[in-house]
Design a protein around this motif. Structure first.
Motif, PDB file in Angstrom:
ATOM      1  N   HIS A 168       0.827  -1.204   0.000  1.00 19.01           N
ATOM      2  CA  HIS A 168       0.000   0.000   0.000  1.00 19.01           C
ATOM      3  C   HIS A 168       0.867   1.263   0.000  1.00 19.01           C
ATOM      4  O   HIS A 168       0.507   2.265  -0.628  1.00 19.01           O
ATOM      5  N   ALA A 169       1.998   1.227   0.691  1.00 19.15           N
ATOM      6  CA  ALA A 169       2.906   2.378   0.677  1.00 19.15           C
ATOM      7  C   ALA A 169       3.490   2.592  -0.711  1.00 19.15           C
ATOM      8  O   ALA A 169       3.625   3.732  -1.179  1.00 19.15           O
ATOM      9  N   LEU A 170       3.835   1.504  -1.380  1.00 17.60           N
ATOM     10  CA  LEU A 170       4.348   1.585  -2.749  1.00 17.60           C
ATOM     11  C   LEU A 170       3.296   2.179  -3.685  1.00 17.60           C
ATOM     12  O   LEU A 170       3.581   3.098  -4.457  1.00 17.60           O
ATOM     13  N   ALA A 171       2.078   1.647  -3.605  1.00 17.08           N
ATOM     14  CA  ALA A 171       1.003   2.145  -4.463  1.00 17.08           C
ATOM     15  C   ALA A 171       0.717   3.618  -4.175  1.00 17.08           C
ATOM     16  O   ALA A 171       0.499   4.419  -5.103  1.00 17.08           O
ATOM     17  N   SER A 172       0.727   3.998  -2.902  1.00 18.60           N
ATOM     18  CA  SER A 172       0.455   5.385  -2.535  1.00 18.60           C
ATOM     19  C   SER A 172       1.532   6.322  -3.065  1.00 18.60           C
ATOM     20  O   SER A 172       1.237   7.408  -3.586  1.00 18.60           O
ATOM     21  N   ASN A 173       2.796   5.926  -2.934  1.00 18.02           N
ATOM     22  CA  ASN A 173       3.885   6.755  -3.439  1.00 18.02           C
ATOM     23  C   ASN A 173       3.785   6.927  -4.951  1.00 18.02           C
ATOM     24  O   ASN A 173       3.959   8.035  -5.478  1.00 18.02           O
ATOM     25  N   PHE A 174       3.478   5.846  -5.628  1.00 16.56           N
ATOM     26  CA  PHE A 174       3.341   5.892  -7.087  1.00 16.56           C
ATOM     27  C   PHE A 174       2.192   6.814  -7.494  1.00 16.56           C
ATOM     28  O   PHE A 174       2.340   7.679  -8.362  1.00 16.56           O
ATOM     29  N   VAL A 175       1.035   6.650  -6.856  1.00 11.13           N
ATOM     30  CA  VAL A 175      -0.137   7.456  -7.193  1.00 11.13           C
ATOM     31  C   VAL A 175       0.109   8.928  -6.885  1.00 11.13           C
ATOM     32  O   VAL A 175      -0.260   9.810  -7.672  1.00 11.13           O
ATOM     33  N   GLN A 176       0.737   9.236  -5.748  1.00 15.21           N
ATOM     34  CA  GLN A 176       1.056  10.626  -5.428  1.00 15.21           C
ATOM     35  C   GLN A 176       1.976  11.239  -6.481  1.00 15.21           C
ATOM     36  O   GLN A 176       1.842  12.412  -6.833  1.00 15.21           O
ATOM     37  N   GLY A 177       2.884  10.418  -6.985  1.00 15.58           N
ATOM     38  CA  GLY A 177       3.809  10.924  -7.988  1.00 15.58           C
ATOM     39  C   GLY A 177       3.160  11.157  -9.339  1.00 15.58           C
ATOM     40  O   GLY A 177       3.343  12.213  -9.952  1.00 15.58           O
ATOM     41  N   VAL A 178       2.384  10.184  -9.804  1.00 12.94           N
ATOM     42  CA  VAL A 178       1.841  10.291 -11.161  1.00 12.94           C
ATOM     43  C   VAL A 178       0.635  11.229 -11.239  1.00 12.94           C
ATOM     44  O   VAL A 178       0.365  11.814 -12.293  1.00 12.94           O
ATOM     45  N   LEU A 179      -0.087  11.402 -10.141  1.00  8.48           N
ATOM     46  CA  LEU A 179      -1.255  12.285 -10.166  1.00  8.48           C
ATOM     47  C   LEU A 179      -0.939  13.709  -9.730  1.00  8.48           C
ATOM     48  O   LEU A 179      -1.546  14.662 -10.229  1.00  8.48           O
ATOM     49  N   PHE A 180       0.009  13.876  -8.802  1.00  8.59           N
ATOM     50  CA  PHE A 180       0.257  15.201  -8.226  1.00  8.59           C
ATOM     51  C   PHE A 180       1.695  15.678  -8.374  1.00  8.59           C
ATOM     52  O   PHE A 180       2.023  16.774  -7.916  1.00  8.59           O
ATOM     53  N   GLY A 181       2.552  14.868  -8.961  1.00  6.72           N
ATOM     54  CA  GLY A 181       3.907  15.320  -9.221  1.00  6.72           C
ATOM     55  C   GLY A 181       4.865  15.258  -8.056  1.00  6.72           C
ATOM     56  O   GLY A 181       5.946  15.858  -8.103  1.00  6.72           O
ATOM     57  N   TYR A 182       4.504  14.543  -6.994  1.00  2.65           N
ATOM     58  CA  TYR A 182       5.435  14.380  -5.873  1.00  2.65           C
ATOM     59  C   TYR A 182       6.600  13.485  -6.285  1.00  2.65           C
ATOM     60  O   TYR A 182       6.459  12.643  -7.183  1.00  2.65           O
TER      61      TYR A 182
END
Length: 253
Positions: free
Chosen positions: A208-222
């Motif tokens: 879940h941490a991996l998925a969250s980091n990925f989603v934060q990056g691809v959707l919001f540019g983190y």
């Protein structure tokens, strides 16, 4: 007097209640695609929806301040059903519904099991910018049938995660699909969760941490975590067999 025949109402796909931010502040959406069956005309299992809803809560907890919302997609039926690819069609309908409700916001398709296949297949929708496929169910190679398509993944950022001890969905099949996808789209990565099974329950928090980091990056540019950056940059097979480290996510924001 003859009794009138009654017809069954036509089932329609629908979105579950919003998870995360209020609709007025939505700036991106994750569509959560539950698992299903290879062939079935029955209603989808509520247990499958519960499993993907847990992922949605983790994703929106990380992205709530940025306006991330998630919806579970409730399919018309619980089966893929051959060429009808009904789960993928319902995912495409759901992406249309996001556009209708929220306007021009980026969409991530996140699926588990057969929902992972639906996420990968429906990625060509114009609103979709990314895909997360956890333990995706994929068909066996068949010389008499065309391979699972990958061209719809061009221009999307794609994360696949699979347990090496998965006895329900073959991790080697997701590796093969990722290898073909990487040839047409460099923004594909795949992580292996060593010793974990289909539910990825032994390393639930890391996944879940991996998925969250990925989603934060691809959707919001983190910034993406270093292992994700390395997996995206590495040539096959390295970036497609990236091990998910125990404790991943403990040092992330």
């Amino acid at each position: 007097m003859a009794q009138q025949a009654t017809s069954r109402p036509v089932r329609t796909a629908r979105l579950g209640r919003v998870i995360g931010t209020r609709s007025a502040t939505v700036s991106a959406v994750v569509l959560l695609l539950p698992g299903g069956h290879e062939a079935s005309a029955r209603r989808p299992s509520p247990l499958a929806a519960a499993a993907v809803r847990s992922l949605g809560r983790s994703l929106t907890r990380a992205g709530q301040d940025d306006g991330l919302a998630a919806h579970v997609v409730h399919y018309r039926v619980g089966g893929w059903n051959g060429a009808e690819a009904q789960l993928a069609r319902d995912a495409e309908w759901a992406a249309d519904e996001v556009v209708r409700r929220y306007g021009d916001v980026p969409v991530c398709l996140a699926g588990i099991d057969m929902g992972g296949r639906a996420a990968l297949r429906a990625a060509g929708h114009s609103a979709v910018n990314s895909v997360v496929a956890l333990a995706p169910w994929l068909p066996e190679d068949d010389v008499a049938a065309p391979p699972e398509p990958v061209k719809q993944l061009v221009g999307r950022q794609v994360l696949l995660v699979h347990g090496t001890n998965d006895e329900r969905t073959d991790p080697e099949l997701s590796f093969r699909l990722a290898s073909r996808a990487k040839k047409v789209n460099r923004d594909v990565c795949r992580f292996e969760v060593h010793s974990d099974g289909h539910r990825l329950s032994q390393h639930h928090s890391e996944v879940h941490a991996l998925a969250s980091n990925f989603v934060q990056g691809v959707l919001f540019g983190y910034p993406l975590a270093r292992p994700v950056e390395d997996a995206l940059a590495a040539p096959p097979p390295l970036g497609l067999r990236m091990p998910l480290a125990s404790g991943f996510g403990r040092t992330l924001r």
